[in-house]
Design an enzyme around this catalytic site. Structure first.
Site, PDB file in Angstrom:
ATOM      1  N   SER A  75       2.772  -8.197  11.295  1.00  0.00           N
ATOM      2  CA  SER A  75       1.975  -7.395  10.373  1.00  0.00           C
ATOM      3  C   SER A  75       2.893  -6.430   9.639  1.00  0.00           C
ATOM      4  O   SER A  75       3.794  -5.849  10.252  1.00  0.00           O
ATOM      5  CB  SER A  75       0.900  -6.617  11.139  1.00  0.00           C
ATOM      6  OG  SER A  75       0.118  -5.833  10.262  1.00  0.00           O
ATOM      7  N   HIS A  92       5.032   0.760   1.429  1.00  0.00           N
ATOM      8  CA  HIS A  92       4.644   1.824   0.502  1.00  0.00           C
ATOM      9  C   HIS A  92       5.848   2.205  -0.358  1.00  0.00           C
ATOM     10  O   HIS A  92       6.820   2.776   0.140  1.00  0.00           O
ATOM     11  CB  HIS A  92       4.161   3.055   1.276  1.00  0.00           C
ATOM     12  CG  HIS A  92       2.903   2.828   2.046  1.00  0.00           C
ATOM     13  ND1 HIS A  92       1.679   2.661   1.427  1.00  0.00           N
ATOM     14  CD2 HIS A  92       2.661   2.749   3.385  1.00  0.00           C
ATOM     15  CE1 HIS A  92       0.741   2.488   2.349  1.00  0.00           C
ATOM     16  NE2 HIS A  92       1.310   2.534   3.534  1.00  0.00           N
ATOM     17  N   HIS A 100       0.437  -5.457   1.655  1.00  0.00           N
ATOM     18  CA  HIS A 100       0.155  -5.667   3.072  1.00  0.00           C
ATOM     19  C   HIS A 100       0.136  -7.163   3.337  1.00  0.00           C
ATOM     20  O   HIS A 100      -0.318  -7.952   2.504  1.00  0.00           O
ATOM     21  CB  HIS A 100      -1.212  -5.072   3.435  1.00  0.00           C
ATOM     22  CG  HIS A 100      -1.832  -5.688   4.658  1.00  0.00           C
ATOM     23  ND1 HIS A 100      -2.788  -6.682   4.579  1.00  0.00           N
ATOM     24  CD2 HIS A 100      -1.625  -5.464   5.981  1.00  0.00           C
ATOM     25  CE1 HIS A 100      -3.143  -7.042   5.804  1.00  0.00           C
ATOM     26  NE2 HIS A 100      -2.453  -6.328   6.660  1.00  0.00           N
ATOM     27  N   ARG A 143      -1.319 -14.219  12.258  1.00  0.00           N
ATOM     28  CA  ARG A 143      -1.541 -14.050  13.693  1.00  0.00           C
ATOM     29  C   ARG A 143      -2.110 -15.318  14.312  1.00  0.00           C
ATOM     30  O   ARG A 143      -2.695 -16.176  13.629  1.00  0.00           O
ATOM     31  CB  ARG A 143      -2.493 -12.881  13.938  1.00  0.00           C
ATOM     32  CG  ARG A 143      -3.826 -13.035  13.235  1.00  0.00           C
ATOM     33  CD  ARG A 143      -4.644 -11.745  13.224  1.00  0.00           C
ATOM     34  NE  ARG A 143      -5.895 -11.931  12.493  1.00  0.00           N
ATOM     35  CZ  ARG A 143      -6.031 -11.744  11.184  1.00  0.00           C
ATOM     36  NH1 ARG A 143      -4.987 -11.373  10.464  1.00  0.00           N
ATOM     37  NH2 ARG A 143      -7.187 -11.923  10.591  1.00  0.00           N
ATOM     38  N   HIS A 190      -1.532 -13.745  -7.554  1.00  0.00           N
ATOM     39  CA  HIS A 190      -2.580 -14.706  -7.194  1.00  0.00           C
ATOM     40  C   HIS A 190      -2.142 -16.146  -7.426  1.00  0.00           C
ATOM     41  O   HIS A 190      -2.534 -17.040  -6.660  1.00  0.00           O
ATOM     42  CB  HIS A 190      -3.867 -14.401  -7.972  1.00  0.00           C
ATOM     43  CG  HIS A 190      -4.670 -13.305  -7.353  1.00  0.00           C
ATOM     44  ND1 HIS A 190      -5.568 -13.531  -6.334  1.00  0.00           N
ATOM     45  CD2 HIS A 190      -4.674 -11.969  -7.573  1.00  0.00           C
ATOM     46  CE1 HIS A 190      -6.124 -12.388  -5.978  1.00  0.00           C
ATOM     47  NE2 HIS A 190      -5.599 -11.423  -6.702  1.00  0.00           N
ATOM     48  N   HIS A 204     -18.339   2.235   2.062  1.00  0.00           N
ATOM     49  CA  HIS A 204     -18.879   3.574   1.839  1.00  0.00           C
ATOM     50  C   HIS A 204     -18.589   4.098   0.436  1.00  0.00           C
ATOM     51  O   HIS A 204     -19.193   5.076   0.000  1.00  0.00           O
ATOM     52  CB  HIS A 204     -18.344   4.554   2.897  1.00  0.00           C
ATOM     53  CG  HIS A 204     -16.859   4.699   2.904  1.00  0.00           C
ATOM     54  ND1 HIS A 204     -16.017   3.731   3.421  1.00  0.00           N
ATOM     55  CD2 HIS A 204     -16.047   5.692   2.461  1.00  0.00           C
ATOM     56  CE1 HIS A 204     -14.762   4.134   3.297  1.00  0.00           C
ATOM     57  NE2 HIS A 204     -14.752   5.317   2.717  1.00  0.00           N
ATOM     58  N   GLY A 241      -4.998  -1.422  23.874  1.00  0.00           N
ATOM     59  CA  GLY A 241      -3.904  -0.697  24.497  1.00  0.00           C
ATOM     60  C   GLY A 241      -2.556  -0.978  23.877  1.00  0.00           C
ATOM     61  O   GLY A 241      -1.519  -0.841  24.534  1.00  0.00           O
ATOM     62  N   GLY A 242      -2.547  -1.358  22.599  1.00  0.00           N
ATOM     63  CA  GLY A 242      -1.287  -1.570  21.905  1.00  0.00           C
ATOM     64  C   GLY A 242      -0.553  -0.253  21.680  1.00  0.00           C
ATOM     65  O   GLY A 242      -1.079   0.831  21.929  1.00  0.00           O
ATOM     66  N   ARG A 243       0.660  -0.360  21.183  1.00  0.00           N
ATOM     67  CA  ARG A 243       1.474   0.839  20.957  1.00  0.00           C
ATOM     68  C   ARG A 243       0.979   1.572  19.712  1.00  0.00           C
ATOM     69  O   ARG A 243       1.039   1.063  18.599  1.00  0.00           O
ATOM     70  CB  ARG A 243       2.938   0.440  20.791  1.00  0.00           C
ATOM     71  CG  ARG A 243       3.892   1.631  20.638  1.00  0.00           C
ATOM     72  CD  ARG A 243       5.331   1.152  20.686  1.00  0.00           C
ATOM     73  NE  ARG A 243       6.266   2.267  20.625  1.00  0.00           N
ATOM     74  CZ  ARG A 243       6.882   2.668  19.498  1.00  0.00           C
ATOM     75  NH1 ARG A 243       6.637   2.032  18.365  1.00  0.00           N
ATOM     76  NH2 ARG A 243       7.712   3.685  19.520  1.00  0.00           N
TER      77      ARG A 243
END
Length: 305
Positions: free
Chosen positions: A94, A98, A108, A112, A147, A177, A260-262
């Protein structure tokens, strides 16, 4: 359905991380990634690579992780109750980049593989991933090229694949939102297993390998564009939308924190500097307003060629 080869997926992902980091370092020309390896208490770990204060990139992270365990987090089982009680493995790369220059978009990408197994039962597995582009000042040439490269990566797997996963990306990277897209989209796919392991894996590789082909030319064209305080201020304001999406909606962030990942590795996707402003909107007819009126809406960009 063919048997998944987890070791082949892991080998590809590790090499992918190396390749992307090397290409980004070359484009930046100043900064290099520093690496931290980490272990997860519940099983597995990864290697986090972060670049800061480069000539072109203000901050970027390219993470590899391979975590496993016997208890899936609620984010994974809420909509897939059949996964409960199974051992799982999740592997992925991943990244979020920036840039300094507001005329260079943020990008981005993520690919996976997930597998859940239980003795005596057939394994449940799938691939997922994609990439999306978040410009601050839209440029039609850049968006069309982004694209078109995504479409080219999809075409060998079926004429309908790009349109399907392009729409999924538009729908997924949407701030409900605010009723606003995060950017100009790209590709998003998940739960991909109906093609069998070999074809699904090949598609994931095609998408992953096309990311730098889509992004680096845009960076190269825009990184020397002059800008001032106005453009920088707007960039920092729009970065706030990126933070909102990642902390409220992003599946990878939620899964990583719940499993519980870092924490530092998961939140490296957040930009180093951000501004919020109450109830602000750009003046009509400005380049800032054009982002909203032209670019922040689902568009069939490829047909613009």
């Amino acid at each position: 359905m063919s048997t998944p080869d987890i070791s082949a997926v892991k080998e590809f992902l590790l090499q992918l991380q190396d390749n992307i980091c090397a290409e980004l370092e070359k484009e930046d020309g100043k900064a290099t990634f520093f690496e931290e390896s980490w272990e997860r208490e519940g099983g597995g770990g990864g290697r986090t690579r972060v670049l800061t204060d480069g000539k072109v990139f203000e901050q970027g992270g390219v993470n590899f992780s391979h975590v496993f365990g016997s208890n899936l987090p609620p984010s994974a089982t809420a909509h897939r109750p059949e996964l409960a009680g199974r051992n799982f493995q999740a592997l992925g790369v991943s990244l979020v980049i920036h840039p300094h220059n507001p005329y260079v978009p943020t990008s981005h990408a993520n690919v996976r593989f997930f597998i859940a197994e239980k003795e005596g039962e057939q394994a449940i597995w799938w691939f997922g991933g994609g990439y999306d582009l978040t410009p601050y000042y839209g440029n039609e040439k850049d968006v069309v090229q982004w694209h078109q490269t995504a479409k080219d990566a999809c075409t060998p797997f079926g004429e309908e694949v790009y349109a399907k996963f392009k729409k999924w990306c538009d729908d997924y990277f949407h701030l409900k939102h605010r009723n606003e897209p995060r950017g100009v989209g790209g590709l998003f796919f998940d739960d991909l297993n109906e093609w069998g392991f070999e074809k699904s894996f090949a598609y994931m590789q095609s998408v992953a390998n096309s990311y730098t082909k889509a992004y680096i030319p845009i960076v190269n064209r825009r990184k020397e564009t002059p800008f001032g305080e106005r453009e920088r201020d707007f960039q920092l304001y729009r970065r706030g939308r990126y933070v909102e999406f990642n902390l409220v909606y992003d599946r990878g962030t939620i899964f990583g924190l719940q499993s519980g990942g870092r924490t530092e590795s998961i939140l490296m996707s957040l930009p180093p500097l951000v501004k919020w402003r109450y109830n602000w909107s750009p003046e009509e007819g400005t380049p800032e307003a054009e982002l909203y009126t032209k670019y922040l809406k689902p568009t069939d960009w490829v047909t613009l060629t």
